[in-house]
Design an enzyme around this catalytic site. Structure first.
Site, PDB file in Angstrom:
ATOM      1  N   SER A 193      81.589 -28.070 -72.117  1.00 40.98           N
ATOM      2  CA  SER A 193      81.373 -26.799 -71.397  1.00 40.98           C
ATOM      3  C   SER A 193      80.983 -25.676 -72.364  1.00 40.98           C
ATOM      4  CB  SER A 193      82.634 -26.433 -70.609  1.00 40.98           C
ATOM      5  OG  SER A 193      83.738 -26.257 -71.490  1.00 40.98           O
ATOM      6  N   GLY A 200      81.159 -28.544 -79.654  1.00 45.11           N
ATOM      7  CA  GLY A 200      82.526 -28.053 -79.433  1.00 45.11           C
ATOM      8  C   GLY A 200      83.516 -29.050 -80.002  1.00 45.11           C
ATOM      9  N   GLY A 213      86.681 -35.601 -75.899  1.00 43.77           N
ATOM     10  CA  GLY A 213      87.171 -35.298 -74.544  1.00 43.77           C
ATOM     11  C   GLY A 213      86.069 -35.491 -73.507  1.00 43.77           C
ATOM     12  N   GLY A 214      84.825 -35.187 -73.946  1.00 43.69           N
ATOM     13  CA  GLY A 214      83.682 -35.338 -73.045  1.00 43.69           C
ATOM     14  C   GLY A 214      83.087 -36.735 -73.088  1.00 43.69           C
ATOM     15  N   GLU A 273      77.905 -37.979 -81.020  1.00 38.20           N
ATOM     16  CA  GLU A 273      78.243 -36.721 -81.703  1.00 38.20           C
ATOM     17  C   GLU A 273      78.496 -36.981 -83.182  1.00 38.20           C
ATOM     18  OE1 GLU A 273      81.518 -35.417 -79.259  1.00 38.20           O
ATOM     19  OE2 GLU A 273      80.193 -34.253 -77.958  1.00 38.20           O
ATOM     20  N   LYS A 276      92.222 -24.214 -78.851  1.00 42.50           N
ATOM     21  CA  LYS A 276      91.996 -25.516 -79.500  1.00 42.50           C
ATOM     22  C   LYS A 276      92.629 -25.598 -80.898  1.00 42.50           C
ATOM     23  CE  LYS A 276      88.897 -26.607 -76.198  1.00 42.50           C
ATOM     24  NZ  LYS A 276      87.457 -26.737 -76.417  1.00 42.50           N
TER      25      LYS A 276
HETATM   26  O1  DER Z   1      83.722 -34.350 -76.241  1.00 40.45           O
HETATM   27  C1  DER Z   1      83.633 -33.489 -77.137  1.00 40.45           C
HETATM   28  O2  DER Z   1      83.890 -33.692 -78.348  1.00 40.45           O
HETATM   29  C2  DER Z   1      83.222 -32.117 -76.730  1.00 40.45           C
HETATM   30  O3  DER Z   1      82.851 -31.366 -77.817  1.00 40.45           O
HETATM   31  C3  DER Z   1      84.320 -31.497 -75.930  1.00 40.45           C
HETATM   32  O4  DER Z   1      85.548 -32.036 -76.288  1.00 40.45           O
HETATM   33  C4  DER Z   1      84.453 -30.015 -75.997  1.00 40.45           C
HETATM   34  O5  DER Z   1      84.761 -29.684 -74.704  1.00 40.45           O
HETATM   35  P1  DER Z   1      84.695 -28.211 -74.105  1.00 40.45           P
HETATM   36  O6  DER Z   1      83.656 -27.441 -74.866  1.00 40.45           O
HETATM   37  O7  DER Z   1      84.307 -28.449 -72.686  1.00 40.45           O
HETATM   38  O8  DER Z   1      86.075 -27.671 -74.278  1.00 40.45           O
END
Ligand code: DER
Length: 219
Positions: A30, A82, A96-97, A103, A121
């Site tokens: 996000s 992120g 998380g995504g 990445e 975070k």
């Molecule tokens: O999946 C990841 O590593 C993303 O960077 C994610 O974890 C970051 O999520 P957010 O920007 O929706 O908090």
């Protein structure tokens, strides 16, 4: 909402690191979505973007940017992404995504990794956020047993398959005293594709948007 405003503020600060005329690496999540919004508004000259997920590829193309294959781009300048958790050494938990594998590949091919987070975070000890581990399906249970031996509580991310066609285990209950050591240990388990620890290759710049404003930390 509040957190959304903070993510947008972090994305605007990250934009300052974008170099016109250079290929740009773009992550997932996000906060990255806010960053892509900023790209669409500012319209820098980017010859091509390298994206870590189908979702980000879609958004970048809709915003009018060319998305190219990392193999065609070679070494990248800046990678913007992120994270789920960060400690004071800019070591991260990501995934998380669900895009952790691509990445990590793009981060490894980028000169400068700019990580954008909101204040929620930042932690002293990584591991409150469950550690994502992408695995090969036939080795899933075997890897899970190895993670239990490390003190973790692995849970299959239900109904999820990564862009690479693999399942992800989210590992709870880890207190990560030595992120580099745990990254190496989990990487060595046969069947592990990627562990969501970015400690061997941490962020170079961390942009934190919190109540009091935006702070930038460098390694
Ligand atoms: O999946 C990841 O590593 C993303 O960077 C994610 O974890 C970051 O999520 P957010 O920007 O929706 O908090």
């Amino acid at each position: 909402g509040k957190q959304d405003d903070l993510k947008r503020a972090a994305a605007e600060a990250a934009y300052e690191y974008v170099n016109d005329g250079e290929y740009l690496g773009v992550g997932t999540g996000s906060t990255v979505n806010h960053f892509i919004d900023v790209l669409a508004e500012r319209k820098p000259y980017i010859p091509g973007c390298v994206s870590s997920s189908k979702a980000s590829t879609e958004r970048l193309r809709t915003a009018g940017f060319d998305v190219i294959d990392l193999n065609s781009a070679g070494e990248l300048g800046v990678y913007i992404d992120g994270a789920d958790e960060t400690n004071e050494h800019l070591e991260l938990i990501k995934g998380g995504g669900g895009a952790l594998t691509r990445e990590k590949i793009i981060a490894s091919a980028s000169r400068t990794f700019i990580c954008m987070v909101d204040g929620s975070k930042q932690v002293d000890l990584l591991g409150r956020f469950p550690l994502p581990v992408e695995v090969i399906e036939m080795g899933r249970s075997s890897v899970a047993r190895a993670l239990v031996k490390l003190g973790g509580e692995p849970e299959l991310r239900n109904g999820f398959v990564s862009d690479n066609g693999n399942p992800i285990l989210d590992v709870y209950n880890l207190e990560i005293m030595n992120p580099i050591e745990l990254e190496d240990t989990i990487n060595a388990i046969p069947g592990v594709v990627t562990v969501g620890l970015f400690a061997r290759r941490p962020a170079d710049v961390l942009i934190v948007a919190a109540e009091g404003g935006v702070q930038t930390h460098k390694r």
